[in-house]
Design an enzyme around this catalytic site. Structure first.
Site, mmCIF file in Angstrom:
data_model
loop_
_atom_site.group_PDB
_atom_site.id
_atom_site.type_symbol
_atom_site.label_atom_id
_atom_site.label_comp_id
_atom_site.label_asym_id
_atom_site.label_seq_id
_atom_site.Cartn_x
_atom_site.Cartn_y
_atom_site.Cartn_z
ATOM 1 N N GLY A 1 0.779 -1.240 0.000
ATOM 2 C CA GLY A 1 0.000 0.000 0.000
ATOM 3 C C GLY A 1 0.808 1.286 0.000
ATOM 4 N N SER A 2 2.056 1.240 -0.498
ATOM 5 C CA SER A 2 2.828 2.504 -0.506
ATOM 6 C C SER A 2 2.198 3.514 -1.477
ATOM 7 C CB SER A 2 4.303 2.263 -0.832
ATOM 8 O OG SER A 2 4.487 1.991 -2.199
ATOM 9 N N ASN A 3 1.684 3.027 -2.601
ATOM 10 C CA ASN A 3 1.014 3.960 -3.531
ATOM 11 C C ASN A 3 -0.269 4.495 -2.916
ATOM 12 O OD1 ASN A 3 2.232 4.256 -6.395
ATOM 13 N ND2 ASN A 3 2.562 2.093 -5.874
ATOM 14 N N LYS B 1 -19.116 -8.304 -7.718
ATOM 15 C CA LYS B 1 -20.475 -7.827 -7.395
ATOM 16 C C LYS B 1 -20.414 -6.954 -6.134
ATOM 17 C CE LYS B 1 -25.035 -9.651 -6.598
ATOM 18 N NZ LYS B 1 -25.688 -10.723 -5.883
ATOM 19 N N ASN C 1 -4.904 2.186 -13.545
ATOM 20 C CA ASN C 1 -4.009 1.157 -12.979
ATOM 21 C C ASN C 1 -2.575 1.638 -13.132
ATOM 22 O OD1 ASN C 1 -3.250 -1.412 -11.904
ATOM 23 N ND2 ASN C 1 -2.653 -2.043 -13.961
ATOM 24 N N HIS D 1 1.381 0.064 -13.393
ATOM 25 C CA HIS D 1 2.124 -1.179 -13.638
ATOM 26 C C HIS D 1 3.617 -0.871 -13.528
ATOM 27 C CE1 HIS D 1 2.388 -5.273 -15.110
ATOM 28 N NE2 HIS D 1 3.343 -4.888 -15.950
ATOM 29 N N MET E 1 -4.014 -6.826 -7.398
ATOM 30 C CA MET E 1 -3.492 -7.935 -8.195
ATOM 31 C C MET E 1 -4.571 -8.836 -8.793
ATOM 32 S SD MET E 1 -0.428 -7.236 -8.293
ATOM 33 C CE MET E 1 1.018 -6.582 -7.462
HETATM 34 C C1 GAR Z 1 3.428 -1.365 -7.442
HETATM 35 O O1 GAR Z 1 4.765 -1.419 -7.871
HETATM 36 C C2 GAR Z 1 2.495 -1.509 -8.632
HETATM 37 O O2 GAR Z 1 3.002 -0.953 -9.797
HETATM 38 C C3 GAR Z 1 2.385 -3.010 -8.742
HETATM 39 O O3 GAR Z 1 2.286 -3.434 -7.410
HETATM 40 C C4 GAR Z 1 3.081 -2.572 -6.587
HETATM 41 C C5 GAR Z 1 2.276 -2.206 -5.370
HETATM 42 O O4 GAR Z 1 3.075 -1.540 -4.449
HETATM 43 N N1 GAR Z 1 1.243 -3.398 -9.512
HETATM 44 C C6 GAR Z 1 1.235 -4.469 -10.302
HETATM 45 O O5 GAR Z 1 2.183 -5.235 -10.402
HETATM 46 C C7 GAR Z 1 -0.049 -4.679 -11.062
HETATM 47 N N2 GAR Z 1 0.100 -5.731 -12.007
HETATM 48 P P1 GAR Z 1 2.429 -0.834 -3.198
HETATM 49 O O6 GAR Z 1 1.502 -1.856 -2.551
HETATM 50 O O7 GAR Z 1 3.596 -0.492 -2.314
HETATM 51 O O8 GAR Z 1 1.689 0.361 -3.683
#
Ligand code: GAR
Length: 215
Positions: free
Chosen positions: A13-15, A68, A105, A107, A88
């Site tokens: 969850g850093s983003n 749903k 999203n 990536h 994911m």
């Molecule tokens: C991020 O690097 C994001 O780009 C990736 O998961 C990580 C989540 O990091 N997403 C994917 O790979 C989607 N296919 P976070 O939980 O620290 O935000």
């Protein structure tokens, strides 16, 4: 009235936290009203509790029930944007059809490289790429194939520790994701539904602030 954002996350969850902070600082003109997660143990939950963001854990097995329930949450929250931040799961065309042009999203690769995978960073290192990065795109029926909004790149040394490479990519993500959300909510980035592409109202934005290369 302030915009609302609902963030979907499965991991640390850093983003998510970065988006919450950027909205609290009013850089993003919105409030993160809810975190939706498919993982009861997701690190994002602790971060949400710290910032007083409502959490909904949705069991994604089977997918149709997960979707749903998630659609019910979205109907109730009625957000301006649905932000997948390390979520994911692949969503169905039916799910997309309810929120087309409003689901984002991120990536951790320069799409279309390493699309459709949940371990893009590991694969980039395995393939010894020298330029890595991240991409923000609208979600459509494809997996990681929706219209690209922003990309940021950085030079990497594939012999460097993977944690360091991850950190570099995350720090790029933490810059471009809020910039894209802000741009959309301020009407500077528009989803052209007819042509399934992105329109930039501000040419400078297209050329500089959200497309960057760090050397
Ligand atoms: C991020 O690097 C994001 O780009 C990736 O998961 C990580 C989540 O990091 N997403 C994917 O790979 C989607 N296919 P976070 O939980 O620290 O935000």
């Amino acid at each position: 009235m302030k915009h609302k954002i609902v963030v979907f996350a499965s991991g640390s969850g850093s983003n998510f936290e970065n988006i919450v902070l950027k909205s609290k600082e009013n850089y993003i003109p919105a409030e993160v009203s809810c975190l939706v997660t498919d993982k009861a143990g997701a690190g994002a939950i602790k971060r949400a509790i710290r910032y007083g963001v409502k959490v909904v854990v949705v069991n994604w097995k089977p997918r149709y029930l997960g979707e749903k329930n998630a659609l019910c949450v979205l109907e109730k929250e009625n957000p301006s944007l649905v932000v997948f931040a390390g979520f994911m799961k692949v969503v169905s065309p039916e799910f997309v059809s309810h929120w087309r042009g409003k689901i984002l999203n991120i990536h951790p690769a320069l799409l279309p490289a390493f699309e459709g995978t949940t371990n893009a960073i590991e694969l980039s290192v395995e393939k010894r790429v020298r330029i890595a990065g991240c991409t923000v795109h609208f979600v459509d029926e494809s997996v990681d194939g929706g219209p690209i909004i922003a990309q940021a790149a950085t030079l990497i040394d594939p012999d460097e520790e993977i944690e360091k490479i991850e950190q570099k990519i995350h720090s790029l993500e933490h810059k471009i994701y809020p910039a894209v959300i802000k741009g959309i909510l301020e009407g500077k980035i528009i989803f052209d539904q007819q042509n399934n592409r992105v329109i930039f109202k501000d040419n400078k934005m297209q050329l500089s602030s959200i497309f960057s290369i760090e050397i």
